[in-house]
Design an enzyme around this catalytic site. Structure first.
Site, PDB file in Angstrom:
ATOM      1  N   HIS A 184       0.859  -1.185   0.000  1.00  0.00           N
ATOM      2  CA  HIS A 184       0.000   0.000   0.000  1.00  0.00           C
ATOM      3  C   HIS A 184       0.893   1.231   0.000  1.00  0.00           C
ATOM      4  O   HIS A 184       1.866   1.295   0.737  1.00  0.00           O
ATOM      5  CB  HIS A 184      -0.877   0.003   1.250  1.00  0.00           C
ATOM      6  CG  HIS A 184      -1.664   1.277   1.422  1.00  0.00           C
ATOM      7  ND1 HIS A 184      -2.407   1.825   0.408  1.00  0.00           N
ATOM      8  CD2 HIS A 184      -1.806   2.109   2.489  1.00  0.00           C
ATOM      9  CE1 HIS A 184      -2.978   2.937   0.841  1.00  0.00           C
ATOM     10  NE2 HIS A 184      -2.621   3.141   2.095  1.00  0.00           N
ATOM     11  N   HIS A 233       0.821   5.809  -0.961  1.00  0.00           N
ATOM     12  CA  HIS A 233       0.069   6.996  -1.376  1.00  0.00           C
ATOM     13  C   HIS A 233       0.817   7.660  -2.528  1.00  0.00           C
ATOM     14  O   HIS A 233       0.934   8.883  -2.581  1.00  0.00           O
ATOM     15  CB  HIS A 233      -0.096   7.978  -0.212  1.00  0.00           C
ATOM     16  CG  HIS A 233      -1.017   7.490   0.860  1.00  0.00           C
ATOM     17  ND1 HIS A 233      -1.403   8.265   1.929  1.00  0.00           N
ATOM     18  CD2 HIS A 233      -1.647   6.301   1.031  1.00  0.00           C
ATOM     19  CE1 HIS A 233      -2.219   7.565   2.719  1.00  0.00           C
ATOM     20  NE2 HIS A 233      -2.372   6.368   2.207  1.00  0.00           N
ATOM     21  N   ASP A 284       0.654  -4.835 -20.069  1.00  0.00           N
ATOM     22  CA  ASP A 284       1.661  -5.799 -19.635  1.00  0.00           C
ATOM     23  C   ASP A 284       1.431  -6.227 -18.183  1.00  0.00           C
ATOM     24  O   ASP A 284       1.841  -7.302 -17.767  1.00  0.00           O
ATOM     25  CB  ASP A 284       3.070  -5.184 -19.725  1.00  0.00           C
ATOM     26  CG  ASP A 284       3.625  -5.247 -21.152  1.00  0.00           C
ATOM     27  OD1 ASP A 284       3.129  -6.057 -21.948  1.00  0.00           O
ATOM     28  OD2 ASP A 284       4.558  -4.469 -21.444  1.00  0.00           O
ATOM     29  N   HIS A 315      -8.542   7.674  -1.186  1.00  0.00           N
ATOM     30  CA  HIS A 315      -7.439   7.173  -0.354  1.00  0.00           C
ATOM     31  C   HIS A 315      -6.196   6.908  -1.196  1.00  0.00           C
ATOM     32  O   HIS A 315      -5.346   7.791  -1.296  1.00  0.00           O
ATOM     33  CB  HIS A 315      -7.924   5.932   0.417  1.00  0.00           C
ATOM     34  CG  HIS A 315      -6.926   5.388   1.385  1.00  0.00           C
ATOM     35  ND1 HIS A 315      -7.236   4.402   2.290  1.00  0.00           N
ATOM     36  CD2 HIS A 315      -5.631   5.678   1.587  1.00  0.00           C
ATOM     37  CE1 HIS A 315      -6.166   4.120   3.012  1.00  0.00           C
ATOM     38  NE2 HIS A 315      -5.176   4.879   2.599  1.00  0.00           N
ATOM     39  N   TYR A 368       7.171 -13.794 -22.922  1.00  0.00           N
ATOM     40  CA  TYR A 368       7.983 -12.595 -22.666  1.00  0.00           C
ATOM     41  C   TYR A 368       9.011 -12.898 -21.579  1.00  0.00           C
ATOM     42  O   TYR A 368       8.699 -13.557 -20.591  1.00  0.00           O
ATOM     43  CB  TYR A 368       7.064 -11.456 -22.214  1.00  0.00           C
ATOM     44  CG  TYR A 368       7.800 -10.181 -21.873  1.00  0.00           C
ATOM     45  CD1 TYR A 368       8.093  -9.229 -22.847  1.00  0.00           C
ATOM     46  CD2 TYR A 368       8.216  -9.951 -20.568  1.00  0.00           C
ATOM     47  CE1 TYR A 368       8.771  -8.081 -22.533  1.00  0.00           C
ATOM     48  CE2 TYR A 368       8.901  -8.795 -20.244  1.00  0.00           C
ATOM     49  CZ  TYR A 368       9.167  -7.861 -21.228  1.00  0.00           C
ATOM     50  OH  TYR A 368       9.850  -6.721 -20.904  1.00  0.00           O
TER      51      TYR A 368
END
Ligand SMILES: [Zn+2]
Length: 238
Positions: A99, A101, A124, A175, A233
């Site tokens: 997580h 910001h 991708d 958020h 790939y």
């Protein structure tokens, strides 16, 4: 695949947390990475409020996957731990959660907009538009806020019929972004890719506000060549 020992997992999650800083994804202290050992029934996560430059593997906190209890560590786990925990509980195929910001991805979350697939960099990594959640209700925010944050991510993917493997990211409205992957390192890669495509999409729409999502045949080609059963790939995984 054998689960890494808890020592290896601490090291891996520590590196992932530093990797977020190195990738420029951490604003102030907003950012955390975790990893899971499903056989041991635990997740390892960054402690709350420890500066990244003094963070050591032994500072990381080991938390029970079942009930969120701290099973190892002297420090309090990140306040976002209940979100990570819920994602591990509801997405059985993931092994790492991040997580941040980070600015561009957070801007889309604040604008309540999913990030459209406009080019191959996006395709991708993400199978379709990166979704944004609904706004949390007041009762969800005053209640078990961090757990509800995880629940609204799960709800959003379910509503769109997306699996956590094909869509390793979501924007929580007002958020910011959460990403995940097979392990903490891959979750960091996905957080980095997300920030990049968020910024690219912003600039693309500034240049051409009427641009449409890329053709699905091109999006599918790029997604499948990296992620499909016939992926070709990069180097073959041994
Ligand atoms: Zn946050």
């Amino acid at each position: 695949m054998t689960s890494p020992s808890l020592l290896d997992l601490r090291e891996q999650v520590w590196r992932a947390n530093l990797g977020l800083v190195r990738a420029g994804l951490v604003t102030l202290s907003f950012g955390n990475a975790s990893g899971v050992d499903r056989r041991a029934g635990v997740l390892v996560i960054k402690p709350s409020g420890v500066p990244y430059d003094t963070l050591r593997p032994e500072h990381l906190v080991v938390v029970s996957l079942e009930d969120g209890r701290v099973v190892e560590g002297d420090l309090a786990p990140s306040s976002d731990t209940p979100t990570h925990l819920l994602l591990y509980q509801r997405f059985p195929d993931i092994g790492g959660v991040v997580h941040t910001h980070s600015t561009a991805a957070t801007a889309w979350a604040q604008a309540h907009r999913s990030i459209p697939a406009l080019g191959t960099t996006h395709a991708d990594h993400f199978h379709g538009a990166v979704p944004v959640t609904r706004e949390l209700a007041e009762t969800e925010v005053t209640g078990a806020y961090e757990r509800e944050t995880g629940a609204v991510i799960v709800e959003t993917l379910a509503r769109l019929g997306l699996s956590a493997v094909e869509m390793p990211a979501a924007l929580v409205a007002s958020h910011g972004p959460f990403t995940w992957g097979h392990d903490a390192e891959e979750a960091v890669v996905n957080a980095t890719a997300l920030e990049t495509v968020a910024e690219m999409a912003r600039q693309t729409l500034a240049l051409n506000p009427a641009v449409e999502s890329m053709p699905s045949y091109l999006a599918e080609k790029h997604y499948r060549r990296k992620h499909g059963p016939d992926a070709y790939y990069g180097q073959k995984r041994r």
